[in-house]
Design an enzyme around this catalytic site. Structure first.
Site, PDB file in Angstrom:
ATOM      1  N   GLY A 188      10.653 -47.066   9.848  1.00 45.57           N
ATOM      2  CA  GLY A 188       9.471 -46.976  10.268  1.00 45.57           C
ATOM      3  C   GLY A 188       9.248 -46.286  11.670  1.00 45.57           C
ATOM      4  O   GLY A 188       9.934 -45.896  11.973  1.00 45.57           O
ATOM      5  N   HIS A 200       3.828  -7.295  -0.047  1.00 42.71           N
ATOM      6  CA  HIS A 200       3.638  -8.480   1.125  1.00 42.71           C
ATOM      7  C   HIS A 200       4.844  -8.966   1.688  1.00 42.71           C
ATOM      8  O   HIS A 200       5.528  -9.644   0.428  1.00 42.71           O
ATOM      9  CB  HIS A 200       1.867  -9.118   0.992  1.00 42.71           C
ATOM     10  CG  HIS A 200       0.909  -8.419   1.501  1.00 42.71           C
ATOM     11  ND1 HIS A 200       0.088  -7.521   0.848  1.00 42.71           N
ATOM     12  CD2 HIS A 200      -0.091  -8.859   2.205  1.00 42.71           C
ATOM     13  CE1 HIS A 200      -0.659  -7.424   0.824  1.00 42.71           C
ATOM     14  NE2 HIS A 200      -1.215  -7.515   2.036  1.00 42.71           N
ATOM     15  N   SER A 232      14.582 -42.620  10.508  1.00 44.18           N
ATOM     16  CA  SER A 232      14.930 -41.792   8.901  1.00 44.18           C
ATOM     17  C   SER A 232      12.948 -41.562   8.585  1.00 44.18           C
ATOM     18  O   SER A 232      12.930 -41.884   7.670  1.00 44.18           O
ATOM     19  CB  SER A 232      15.342 -43.092   8.510  1.00 44.18           C
ATOM     20  OG  SER A 232      14.995 -44.195   8.563  1.00 44.18           O
ATOM     21  N   ASP A 259       0.378  -1.425   0.508  1.00 44.74           N
ATOM     22  CA  ASP A 259      -0.391   0.031   0.337  1.00 44.74           C
ATOM     23  C   ASP A 259       1.109   1.250  -0.171  1.00 44.74           C
ATOM     24  O   ASP A 259       0.058   2.156   0.433  1.00 44.74           O
ATOM     25  CB  ASP A 259      -0.660   0.170   1.017  1.00 44.74           C
ATOM     26  CG  ASP A 259      -2.046  -0.578   0.729  1.00 44.74           C
ATOM     27  OD1 ASP A 259      -2.113  -1.529  -0.233  1.00 44.74           O
ATOM     28  OD2 ASP A 259      -2.833  -1.125   2.087  1.00 44.74           O
ATOM     29  N   CYS A 301       6.611  -4.573  -8.123  1.00 43.47           N
ATOM     30  CA  CYS A 301       6.924  -6.083  -7.198  1.00 43.47           C
ATOM     31  C   CYS A 301       6.512  -5.754  -6.166  1.00 43.47           C
ATOM     32  O   CYS A 301       5.748  -5.084  -5.114  1.00 43.47           O
ATOM     33  CB  CYS A 301       8.641  -6.303  -7.262  1.00 43.47           C
ATOM     34  SG  CYS A 301       9.631  -6.804  -8.489  1.00 43.47           S
TER      35      CYS A 301
END
Length: 607
Positions: free
Chosen positions: A442, A89, A516, A19, A86
Site C-alpha cells: 500500500g 518512423h 511494493s 519519406d 518496413c
C-alpha cells in the site's frame, strides 16, 4: 527455362528513414517489370502513385507513411521474392525488426538530399543484429540533386563506413530515381557515369542462402500428437539438417535417448525429411517428450543453458527494468526470464557502448539474461531459429523485446542444489505451525507497518514464530545500496522476496511490509514463495489520508520537488487486482484490521 525445376526464393526487407521512397521504389519496380495485375494498375491513380501498392492500411494513405509491415509476393523469370516493406518512423522500429528477422538481404534507401540519417543507422544496425550481411544501398531521388555523381559517391562512402562498423560484409550501391524509374528496372540515361546493376538486376542475381543439409539435425517439438490409443507422435519444423527413420536422437534438455521409429512429411510416411519441412516423428522408446523440447543427433547434441549474454532490442513504451520477470519464447520453448544486467546500450549513430540502467523503446543493448530453467539453444550467428528470442509481458501478453543470443554464461554450470536432511516440512513441524508470508502492500502512510506490527504481536502471544521485514528497516542494511528509481524498486522487492523465502523455509511466519508498488514484482514474489504460502494484504487508504498521517513530511517534500520518485506523487502505485485481503484503513481502528488478518489465518490453518 524448365518449369518443373525448383525455384530460388529470396526474402528481402526494405528499410531507411521516413519519406526516403521505399514503397515508391517497390511499386515502380513491379510496374516497370510488368508484374502488376490490371486491378493493381488501376489503384495507382493518374498520375500514378506507386507507393499505394504497398501502403495497405487506410491510416497510411491518410498520413502518407508506412506503418505496418507490407508483404508482397513476387515472381520474376529468374526467382521468387517475398518483399517486406518496413516503416521508416522511429516509433515503428518494432515492425522493421519483424521484417528483418526473416530476410536474407536488405534494401536500404537513402534520400540523396539528406544522406545517411539516424534512422538509416538504426535500421542498418538492426539488419546486422538479425544476421543480414548483404545490403543494396539505394540512393534515391537523384533527380532532385541533378543526378550529381559526387553526391552519390559521398553517400556511398559514408554508408560503407557504417556497414563495416555494424558488421555488414557486402554493400552494393545504386543511384536511382524511383519516381521516374531511373536504374530501377531499366538503366538510366541521366546517369551515364554509373555502370553497375539496376535494382531488379541485383535482386535477381544476388546469391541466395542455400539450405545446408550437412548441418546437424535440429527438430524443436511444437506439439505432442495423439491419434488413437497407440499413436504418440511429435510435430515440429525441421530447422536444420536431415532426419531419417532409424536415426538415434537425444531429447534436450532432459538428455533422454531413443531412435526414430517412423517419420511423416505432410501427413504421409517418409524415409527422410529435410530442413524446412514440417514433420511428425514417433520414437522407439516410451520417454517423456513435450512441447519446447528439442530432438538432436546423439553424436552432435546442442547446448543447454539457463544464463546468456545477448543483444536486445526493446520494443515497449514502458522501459525495460532489470530484475523484472518476462516470458521468453525461443523456437517452441518457453521460460520465465529476467534481465539480470544491462552491460551497455549501443549508440546507433556511433555504435559506441553507453552505460544504462534501463532501456527505452527502440533502444538496443547487450544484456545478461537468466531463465528459470535450461533450454536448448545455439548462437544466433549459427541458427536464427535456436538463437533468436522474444520477451513477452506476462500480464498483457504483448511482445516487449526481441533479441539474439551471443553465448551462454557458465556461472551456474558447477552449482547444484544441495540435498538437506532437514527440509521445510521438518522445520515447520518442529515449530508446530504452517509457514506463511503475509505481504502487506500500500501507499506510504496507509498503515501497513502498524497493522503488521499488531498482527505479529498477536501471533507471538499465541506462541507462533514470526519475523517482520519492514521496508525502512531493510533499507538500513541489506538494501542500503538501493535508491528509489523504478530499477532499484524492482531489485529491492526481489531481494526481500528471496529473504522471505529463506525464512519461510526455516518454518517461520514472515510478515513483509513494503510499498511494493508494481504488480509485476508482487507477482514475482508470489511465484517465488508459492501460491500456498503467499498472502497479499492490500492496505488501502486514500492519498489525502496518507498525506495527513505523514509525520515524516515525506509527501510535502515530494510535492515540493525535494524527493524524487515518491510513490503516489511522481511514481505510480499499481493496486492489487485480487488480493487475498483488502483492508480499507480509513475510519476504523487498526486493531480491527489486524483481527481481519488473524481471522483469515485461522480459517486457512495459518496460525
Amino acid at each position: 527455362m524448365d518449369a518443373t525445376a525448383p525455384r530460388e526464393l529470396l526474402r528481402l526487407v526494405t528499410c531507411g528513414s521516413v519519406d526516403d521512397g521505399k514503397s515508391t521504389l517497390l511499386g515502380r519496380m513491379l510496374f516497370d517489370a510488368g508484374l502488376l495485375h490490371d486491378d493493381d494498375i488501376a489503384r495507382l491513380g493518374d498520375p500514378p502513385d506507386f507507393s499505394r501498392l504497398l501502403d495497405g492500411l487506410a491510416i497510411e494513405h491518410e498520413q502518407g507513411i508506412t506503418i505496418d509491415v507490407a508483404y508482397r509476393y513476387v515472381a520474376t523469370a529468374r526467382r521468387d521474392f517475398i518483399i517486406a516493406d518496413c516503416p521508416g518512423h522511429a516509433e515503428y522500429t518494432r515492425n522493421m525488426a519483424t521484417g528483418a528477422s526473416t530476410a536474407s538481404v536488405a534494401l536500404v534507401l537513402v534520400d540523396a538530399r539528406k544522406g545517411v540519417l539516424t534512422q538509416t543507422r538504426r535500421h542498418s544496425w538492426i539488419c546486422a543484429l538479425f544476421g543480414i550481411r548483404r545490403v543494396l544501398l539505394v540512393v534515391n531521388k537523384m533527380d532532385l540533386v541533378d543526378f550529381d555523381a559526387a553526391r552519390f559517391d559521398a553517400i556511398e562512402s559514408e554508408y560503407r563506413e557504417l556497414a563495416a562498423a555494424v558488421g555488414i560484409a557486402e554493400v552494393t550501391a545504386v543511384p536511382v530515381s524511383a519516381t521516374a524509374g531511373d536504374n530501377v528496372v531499366r538503366r538510366s540515361e541521366n546517369m551515364p557515369w554509373y555502370a553497375g546493376a539496376t535494382v531488379l538486376d541485383w535482386l535477381e542475381t544476388v546469391p541466395v542462402e542455400q539450405v545446408d543439409l550437412d548441418r546437424s539435425m535440429r527438430l524443436p517439438i511444437q506439439r505432442v500428437h495423439r491419434n488413437g490409443q497407440d499413436f504418440r507422435g511429435y510435430d515440429g519444423n525441421l530447422v536444420a539438417g536431415r532426419l531419417r527413420v532409424g536415426d538415434r536422437v537425444v531429447v534436450l534438455p532432459s538428455g533422454q535417448r531413443s531412435r526414430i521409429r517412423s517419420l511423416y512429411v505432410a501427413g504421409k510416411p517418409a524415409d527422410e525429411a529435410r530442413q524446412g519441412q514440417a514433420v511428425t516423428v514417433t520414437l522407439a522408446d516410451h520417454i517423456d517428450v513435450a512441447r519446447g523440447d528439442l530432438l538432436a543427433p546423439v553424436d552432435a547434441p546442442t547446448d543447454c543453458a539457463d544464463q546468456f549474454s545477448a543483444h536486445l532490442l526493446w520494443l515497449a513504451e514502458t522501459p525495460l527494468l532489470p530484475g523484472r520477470l518476462y516470458g521468453l519464447r525461443l523456437a517452441s520453448s518457453s521460460a520465465v526470464a529476467r534481465v539480470t544486467a544491462i552491460r551497455h546500450k549501443i549508440d546507433v549513430d556511433s555504435q559506441e557502448p553507453l552505460p544504462a540502467t534501463r532501456l527505452a523503446m527502440n533502444e538496443v543493448a547487450r544484456i545478461h539474461l537468466s531463465l528459470d530453467r535450461p533450454i536448448a539453444w545455439e548462437p544466433y550467428a549459427q541458427s536464427r531459429e535456436l538463437g533468436g528470442f522474444i520477451l513477452v509481458d506476462r500480464q498483457s501478453g504483448q511482445t516487449v523485446a526481441c533479441g539474439t543470443i551471443d553465448f551462454a554464461l557458465r556461472r551456474a554450470a558447477n552449482i547444484h542444489w544441495q540435498d538437506l536432511a532437514i527440509d521445510r516440512a521438518a522445520r515447520a513441524a518442529s515449530l508446530q505451525q504452517r509457514p506463511r508470508c503475509l505481504w502487506f502492500t500500500g501507499l506510504s502512510g496507509a498503515g501497513k507497518s502498524t497493522i503488521a506490527n499488531l498482527v505479529e504481536q498477536q501471533l507471538h502471544a499465541g506462541g507462533r514464530h514470526t519475523i517482520l521485514l519492514d521496508g525502512d528497516n531493510v533499507r538500513h542494511g541489506l538494501n542500503r545500496d538501493l535508491g528509489f528509481t523504478q530499477e532499484d524498486r524492482v531489485e529491492n522487492i526481489r531481494r526481500v522476496a528471496e529473504v522471505a523465502k529463506l525464512m519461510n523455509d526455516a518454518g517461520l511466519i514472515v510478515l513483509v511490509s513494503f510499498i511494493s508498488p508494481f504488480r509485476s514484482e508482487r507477482r514475482m514474489a508470489r511465484e517465488l514463495l508459492g501460491e500456498d504460502s503467499f498472502v497479499e494484504v492490500f492496505v488501502d487508504a486514500p492519498l489525502e489520508v496518507c498525506e495527513a498521517r505523514d509525520s515524516k513530511g515525506l509527501y510535502a517534500k515530494a510535492r515540493a520537488g525535494q524527493l524524487r520518485n515518491f510513490t503516489g506523487i511522481d511514481s505510480p502505485y499499481e493496486p492489487p487486482a485480487s488480493p487475498e485481503l483488502h483492508l480499507h484503513n480509513h475510519g476504523q481502528p487498526p486493531e480491527n484490521l489486524a483481527q481481519e488478518v488473524l481471522r483469515y489465518l485461522e480459517q486457512g490453518s495459518g496460525g
